[in-house]
Design an enzyme around this catalytic site. Structure first.
Site, PDB file in Angstrom:
ATOM      1  N   TYR A 107     -10.104   4.076  -3.417  1.00  0.00           N
ATOM      2  CA  TYR A 107      -9.814   2.990  -2.480  1.00  0.00           C
ATOM      3  C   TYR A 107     -11.042   2.686  -1.608  1.00  0.00           C
ATOM      4  CZ  TYR A 107      -7.916   0.638   1.643  1.00  0.00           C
ATOM      5  OH  TYR A 107      -7.712  -0.239   2.683  1.00  0.00           O
ATOM      6  N   LYS A 151       6.448  -0.121   3.930  1.00  0.00           N
ATOM      7  CA  LYS A 151       5.377   0.641   3.280  1.00  0.00           C
ATOM      8  C   LYS A 151       5.767   2.096   3.015  1.00  0.00           C
ATOM      9  CE  LYS A 151       0.956  -0.155   3.999  1.00  0.00           C
ATOM     10  NZ  LYS A 151      -0.382  -0.478   4.548  1.00  0.00           N
TER      11      LYS A 151
END
Ligand SMILES: NC(=O)c1ccc[n+]([C@@H]2O[C@H](COP(=O)([O-])OP(=O)(O)OC[C@H]3O[C@@H](n4cnc5c(N)ncnc54)[C@H](O)[C@@H]3O)[C@@H](O)[C@H]2O)c1
Length: 299
Positions: free
Chosen positions: A133, A170
Site C-alpha cells: 500500500y 470500514k
C-alpha cells in the site's frame, strides 16, 4: 463548479462529496468494492457506479472543473502488490491521463504510508514504505511529479491517520479511535499493542476535507502532508477516550501481529501544507473525538 470525487462512496470521499455539494454540482465515481451505498446518505448529486481502471468509463463522464481522487485499495494488510498497484497506480494513471487530456486540475489522496518508519516529524522529501500500500502511494506521487509540467495543477495530499463520521462500514480497517471507542463504550478494556507507546498523528476527517478545499486554490503542483503535526501515543488515545466516554478502563496489552511492516510512529511536518496551501488543522484530538462520538450517537 462541477466536481468529480472518485472513491466518493468511501470514508473520506463521502465526507468530501457531501460537504462540497453545497453550491457545487458534485458527481461520485465508485465501484462500491469496499463500501456501502448507505455511506452516501444525505448526498443528492450524481452517482456513477464504475471502476477507475476502466478508461472507457472515465471518458464518458461529463467533464468536471476539478477532480478529487480518493478511490484506492486502502487495506494496508493486503500483500498482493499486483492487486494493490492495479487499482492504486494504474487506476490513478487513468484518472491522471483523463485530467491532463481535458485540462482539469487534480487533487489526489496520497498517504503517510510512504514514510514507513522514517524519522519524525516526517517531511515530504522522505520515503521508505513498508508495504504494498505504502509503495503504491509512493508510485502515485512519483507518477504525479513526472506530470507537473503538463499544464494542469496536480496536488498530492499525504493524509496521516484519518478518523471521523462515515468510516463505520470500514469495519476492521476503520480508525483505531473508532475501534477503541467501540470496545470502551461497551465497557470492555481497550486492546492495544504492547505497550501502548506507539505514536500516531490522528487527523479529523473534517480537517482533511478542509485541506482538499484549500488544495483547489494551490498556486502550483505539489505534494504536502495532511496531518496535525502532533503525535499521540496509543496510551494517551485511551486516556482521551476514557475522559470523553466517562470511563476508567485500563488498556489490555496484546502482541502486535504485524511486527514487520508496522509503522511505530507517525507525525507530520506541517510546514509545506501551511506554506503551499495555507492549511493548518483546526481540531485538537480531544475536541474531534468529542464531536465525532457525539455525532455518531455514542455519547
Ligand atoms: N483513511 C485514512 O486514514 C487514510 C490515510 C491515508 C491515505 N488515505 C487515502 O485516502 C483515500 C480515501 O481513503 P478512505 O479511508 O476513504 O478509504 P475507503 O476504503 O473508505 O474509500 C475508498 C473508496 O474507493 C472505492 N474504490 C476502490 N477501488 C475502486 C476502483 N477500482 N474504482 C472505483 N472505486 C474504487 C471503494 O469502493 C471505496 O469507496 C484513499 O486513497 C486512501 O489511500 C486514507
Amino acid at each position: 463548479m462541477k466536481v468529480l470525487v472518485t472513491g466518493g462512496a468511501g470514508f473520506v470521499g463521502s465526507n468530501l462529496a457531501v460537504s462540497l455539494q453545497d453550491g457545487n454540482e458534485v458527481s461520485v465515481l465508485d465501484n462500491f468494492s469496499s463500501t456501502d451505498d448507505k455511506n452516501l446518505e444525505g448526498f443528492d448529486g450524481n452517482i456513477i457506479n464504475g471502476d477507475i481502471r476502466d478508461s472507457a468509463t472515465i471518458a464518458k463522464i461529463s467533464e468536471p472543473d476539478i477532480i478529487f481522487h480518493q478511490a484506492a485499495i486502502t487495506d494496508t494488510t493486503i500483500t498482493d502488490q499486483g492487486t494493490v498497484f492495479s487499482v492504486n497506480v494504474e487506476g490513478f494513471r487513468n484518472v491522471l491521463d483523463y485530467a491532463i487530456t481535458k485540462g482539469i486540475n487534480l487533487v489526489y489522496a496520497s498517504s503517510a504510508g510512504v514514510y514507513g518508519n522514517g524519522p519524525v516529524p516526517m517531511k515530504e522529501g522522505q520515503s521508505s514504505p513498508l508495504n504494498s500500500y505504502g509503495s503504491s502511494k509512493l508510485a502515485m506521487d512519483n507518477l504525479a511529479k513526472r506530470h507537473w509540467n503538463s499544464g494542469i495543477k496536480i496536488i498530492g495530499l499525504r493524509y496521516f491517520n484519518v478518523f471521523g463520521p462515515r468510516e463505520l462500514y470500514k469495519k476492521k480497517a476503520a480508525s483505531m479511535i473508532y475501534q477503541l471507542a467501540l470496545q470502551m463504550a461497551a465497557d470492555k478494556r481497550p486492546k492495544i499493542f504492547k505497550y501502548g507507546e506507539q505514536m500516531r498523528d490522528h487527523i479529523y476527517v473534517k480537517d482533511v476535507v478542509q485541506a482538499n478545499v484549500m488544495a483547489m486554490k494551490a498556486k502550483e503542483s505539489c505534494i504536502v502532508n495532511v496531518g496535525t503535526g502532533k503525535a499521540t501515543s496509543f496510551n494517551d488515545v485511551v486516556a482521551i477516550l476514557n475522559e470523553v466516554l466517562g470511563k476508567d478502563l485500563e488498556p489490555e496489552y496484546i502482541d502486535n501481529p504485524y511486527k514487520n511492516g508496522y509503522q511505530n510512529n507517525t507525525q507530520a511536518s506541517t510546514e509545506n501544507a501551511q506554506k503551499l496551501l495555507g492549511f493548518k488543522s483546526k481540531y485538537t484530538l480531544q475536541k474531534a473525538v468529542q464531536e465525532y462520538l457525539t455525532e455518531i450517537g455514542m455519547i
